[in-house]
Design a protein around this motif. Sequence first.
Motif, PDB file in Angstrom:
ATOM      1  N   ASN A 296     -21.985   6.443 -11.492  1.00  0.00           N
ATOM      2  CA  ASN A 296     -21.569   6.451 -10.093  1.00  0.00           C
ATOM      3  C   ASN A 296     -21.997   7.746  -9.424  1.00  0.00           C
ATOM      4  O   ASN A 296     -22.046   8.794 -10.075  1.00  0.00           O
ATOM      5  CB  ASN A 296     -20.035   6.363  -9.950  1.00  0.00           C
ATOM      6  CG  ASN A 296     -19.494   4.996 -10.291  1.00  0.00           C
ATOM      7  OD1 ASN A 296     -20.237   4.061 -10.538  1.00  0.00           O
ATOM      8  ND2 ASN A 296     -18.188   4.873 -10.325  1.00  0.00           N
ATOM      9  N   GLY A 319     -22.281   2.575  -6.950  1.00  0.00           N
ATOM     10  CA  GLY A 319     -22.278   2.227  -8.361  1.00  0.00           C
ATOM     11  C   GLY A 319     -23.575   1.550  -8.753  1.00  0.00           C
ATOM     12  O   GLY A 319     -24.027   0.611  -8.090  1.00  0.00           O
ATOM     13  N   ASP A 320     -24.177   2.027  -9.818  1.00  0.00           N
ATOM     14  CA  ASP A 320     -25.441   1.469 -10.315  1.00  0.00           C
ATOM     15  C   ASP A 320     -25.147   0.227 -11.144  1.00  0.00           C
ATOM     16  O   ASP A 320     -24.405   0.282 -12.130  1.00  0.00           O
ATOM     17  CB  ASP A 320     -26.161   2.521 -11.160  1.00  0.00           C
ATOM     18  CG  ASP A 320     -27.631   2.196 -11.388  1.00  0.00           C
ATOM     19  OD1 ASP A 320     -27.983   1.001 -11.412  1.00  0.00           O
ATOM     20  OD2 ASP A 320     -28.419   3.141 -11.569  1.00  0.00           O
ATOM     21  N   MET A 321     -25.735  -0.910 -10.753  1.00  0.00           N
ATOM     22  CA  MET A 321     -25.571  -2.161 -11.484  1.00  0.00           C
ATOM     23  C   MET A 321     -26.641  -2.359 -12.544  1.00  0.00           C
ATOM     24  O   MET A 321     -26.503  -3.243 -13.391  1.00  0.00           O
ATOM     25  CB  MET A 321     -25.625  -3.352 -10.516  1.00  0.00           C
ATOM     26  CG  MET A 321     -24.498  -3.411  -9.504  1.00  0.00           C
ATOM     27  SD  MET A 321     -22.894  -3.772 -10.255  1.00  0.00           S
ATOM     28  CE  MET A 321     -22.256  -2.108 -10.531  1.00  0.00           C
ATOM     29  N   PRO A 330     -20.031  -5.685 -11.158  1.00  0.00           N
ATOM     30  CA  PRO A 330     -19.673  -5.264  -9.799  1.00  0.00           C
ATOM     31  C   PRO A 330     -18.198  -4.906  -9.632  1.00  0.00           C
ATOM     32  O   PRO A 330     -17.829  -4.195  -8.695  1.00  0.00           O
ATOM     33  CB  PRO A 330     -20.034  -6.484  -8.936  1.00  0.00           C
ATOM     34  CG  PRO A 330     -20.949  -7.312  -9.772  1.00  0.00           C
ATOM     35  CD  PRO A 330     -20.549  -7.066 -11.183  1.00  0.00           C
ATOM     36  N   PRO A 333     -17.003  -0.475 -10.164  1.00  0.00           N
ATOM     37  CA  PRO A 333     -16.830   0.491  -9.073  1.00  0.00           C
ATOM     38  C   PRO A 333     -15.833   0.028  -8.017  1.00  0.00           C
ATOM     39  O   PRO A 333     -15.081   0.835  -7.464  1.00  0.00           O
ATOM     40  CB  PRO A 333     -18.239   0.645  -8.496  1.00  0.00           C
ATOM     41  CG  PRO A 333     -18.968  -0.588  -8.903  1.00  0.00           C
ATOM     42  CD  PRO A 333     -18.384  -0.992 -10.214  1.00  0.00           C
ATOM     43  N   HIS A 334     -15.823  -1.273  -7.741  1.00  0.00           N
ATOM     44  CA  HIS A 334     -14.915  -1.786  -6.705  1.00  0.00           C
ATOM     45  C   HIS A 334     -13.463  -1.692  -7.156  1.00  0.00           C
ATOM     46  O   HIS A 334     -12.594  -1.200  -6.415  1.00  0.00           O
ATOM     47  CB  HIS A 334     -15.278  -3.235  -6.364  1.00  0.00           C
ATOM     48  CG  HIS A 334     -14.525  -3.788  -5.195  1.00  0.00           C
ATOM     49  ND1 HIS A 334     -13.309  -4.439  -5.329  1.00  0.00           N
ATOM     50  CD2 HIS A 334     -14.795  -3.789  -3.868  1.00  0.00           C
ATOM     51  CE1 HIS A 334     -12.879  -4.814  -4.151  1.00  0.00           C
ATOM     52  NE2 HIS A 334     -13.755  -4.436  -3.235  1.00  0.00           N
ATOM     53  N   THR A 355     -22.693  -1.345  -4.275  1.00  0.00           N
ATOM     54  CA  THR A 355     -23.247  -1.612  -5.604  1.00  0.00           C
ATOM     55  C   THR A 355     -24.755  -1.782  -5.459  1.00  0.00           C
ATOM     56  O   THR A 355     -25.226  -2.541  -4.608  1.00  0.00           O
ATOM     57  CB  THR A 355     -22.608  -2.865  -6.220  1.00  0.00           C
ATOM     58  OG1 THR A 355     -22.563  -3.915  -5.248  1.00  0.00           O
ATOM     59  CG2 THR A 355     -21.201  -2.569  -6.693  1.00  0.00           C
TER      60      THR A 355
END
Length: 769
Positions: A296, A319-321, A330, A333-334, A355
């Motif tokens: 993140n 946030g890196d997916m 997903p 981070p959420h 994301t």
Amino acid sequence: MAAPIKFGVGQSVLRKEDDALIRGKGRYTDDYAPQAALRCLVLRSPHAHAKYTIDVSRARGLPGVALILTADDVKDLGNLPCLFNLETDPFTGPPYPILAKDEVRHVGDAIAFVVAETIDQARDAIEAIEVKWSPLPAVTGVVNAVKKGAPQVWPDKPGNVLFDVSIGDKAATEAAFAKAHAVAEISIVNPRVVASFMETRAAVCEYDAKRDHLTLTVGSQGSHRLRDILCQNVLNIPTDKMRVICPDVGGGFGTKLFPYREYALMAVAARKLKKAVKWAADRSEHFMGDAQGRDNVTTAKMALAEDGKFLAMDCDLMGDMGAYLSTFGPYIPHGGAGMLPGLYDIQAFHCRVRTIFTHSVPVDAYRGAGRPEAAYVIERLVDACARKLDMTPDAIRRKNFIPPKALPYKTATGKVYDSGDFAAHLKRAMEIAEWKEFPKRAKAAKKQGLIRGIGLASYVEICGVMGEETANVRLDPNGDVTVLIGTQSSGQGHQTAYAQIVAEQFGLPPERVHIHQGDTNEIATGLGTGGSASIPTGGVCVERAAGDLGKKLKELAAQALEASAGDLEITDGVIRIAGTDRSISFADLAKRPGADPAKLNGSATFASADGTYPNGTHLAEVEIDPATGIIRIVNYVIVDDFGKTLNPLLLAGQVHGGAMQGIGQALMEQVVYGAADGQLITATYMDYALPRAADGPAFVFETHNVPCKTNPMGVKGAGEAGAIGSCPAVVNAIVDALWREYKIDHIDMPATPERVWIAINEHHRRHSL
């Protein structure tokens, strides 16, 4: 008041599973070797982004090669699913195919699956597959991915953004900032990490042609979820056509909770060949093929009143997916953003959550799953607030902690904290660490050419919200008790913990209680294990199921003893008429002629809608050699609130292990991708550093438990807490040392000696000009 049961809840019972494990008698997936099982390998992309064509004709003709699968051979399979979506802003994720067709999107992307008689023959076939690559531009890192003109991971996701949403009240937050006396701000990186469990992923798949039935033996964190996703979403077969068995599992940390491509490919291969197939990842495959964690980038601001009161908090989180959406990717981070207010009374809050796709291995839950990232942000920000107002880090925390009288307390993100005394565990940690004497220790260190820092992190997390779990507890013919439950141990000590809960009901020693997990044929349902839910949810099920069984056994015993069930008591595996010597043993009761089998089984189901909120304070003291940047942790104190302690030994092990993982991330762990080509630079332990025993401190650990009001047992989950409080405590201590000596107020994880040395020398350079 009755004396505590020797093996019951609260006792430091030694782990019953350890005897077999330390004697080398553990049974892990790779130990399972069906006769004549074929061996499997995956052909993976060496490029982060490329078009390709593939020719497997020559490889298929090599000696021992039984099958080679490409994307065209598995085109009828479903994609790996993402099980999370936004209720308010639904998104459509890109496909996560079992084998990538025509285009790859990260180093390690799977393009072919080889099955051969031996592993060497499979390697020869991998080498013989002809692939023509046409490399394409790649992007790694969320900051680069959202820049104008950045290479696109997916054509239909402009700007590489999956979703861009807000949490909280933006208008109220802006209004609070407008009247703030001061604003503190930080921009921090929570680096990407690899799970690094001891046992790499492995699986064996067998096919019964007569029944058209698959059996998958796999090291996983949950057999039922894995079966259901593979059958319903990927293989498109009824769930009763697959049995999943999880033997001993050597660590999981969230990463073994998900379905992976290899499992579906093995099912296809086993059915086609009508033979058993076996696959085990090597360490490089673990780096390239398993979901990674964290990653993140966050900017956070706090609006401050003149007296240090927090008025509002505003965040921007990316946030890196990775290249595909992993099972819960997903959500991390959420969901984590919901914990950003921490333990503090912050009335106005807003967070923008984005994301982002990059050409890298997918990211998903890793020990703590969003909560460590949130705790790191808020605890780093609180220290920045203290520096902004020239307050001490403990004073500003006490000023803003939610007081016990305000509980239950609903945060600005909708979380309801039910119980706790946050200032109390902060105070106790400071007492143990002799906080007031720190200046003397810092002065002594400076005489030796070293600098000292001391750091706090008071964290809160949410856990125990995986969903509904069921336990069945049965009386065996020999008088022992067997527990059937759908959670899955990967080293936590479920065999011991559940046995203690049964002991609390029946007084049986642990060796007479048998725990069965990880078999979809034997156990009807199960959530698996994740989110520190096994004891808050599974433990409640076991307690209630044992109580249900006890009630039924008393009814049977009442008939045998010609007494009222209300006059009976259960102790030491015996049911007796209270105050007399008339009794019947469990074994005799189980063997009674005509005993109704239903009376020998108890069951219970439980789900927590509210979850539990473990919290605590980590305190780290570090010593830095400014000549080399080397950091040594010289003192580490943890005081946690877990509501109730089931087993102090198990608890200490979980907390120590989690804290060491956090220390590893704080000081040395980081996945590194090449900025220009997306190459995975840290693809082995030659380049990716893990903490050793010498890197850790001698932990001082205590509990300051306040019973949880939303859990029937009063417990709060503990499995991930150590990894949540440790990162901010260690980095705050490092920044404290750098601030005291050089007025350096920031460093990102991992705070390697090189980074610390560079920060110090840049300071010297600036001040020498």
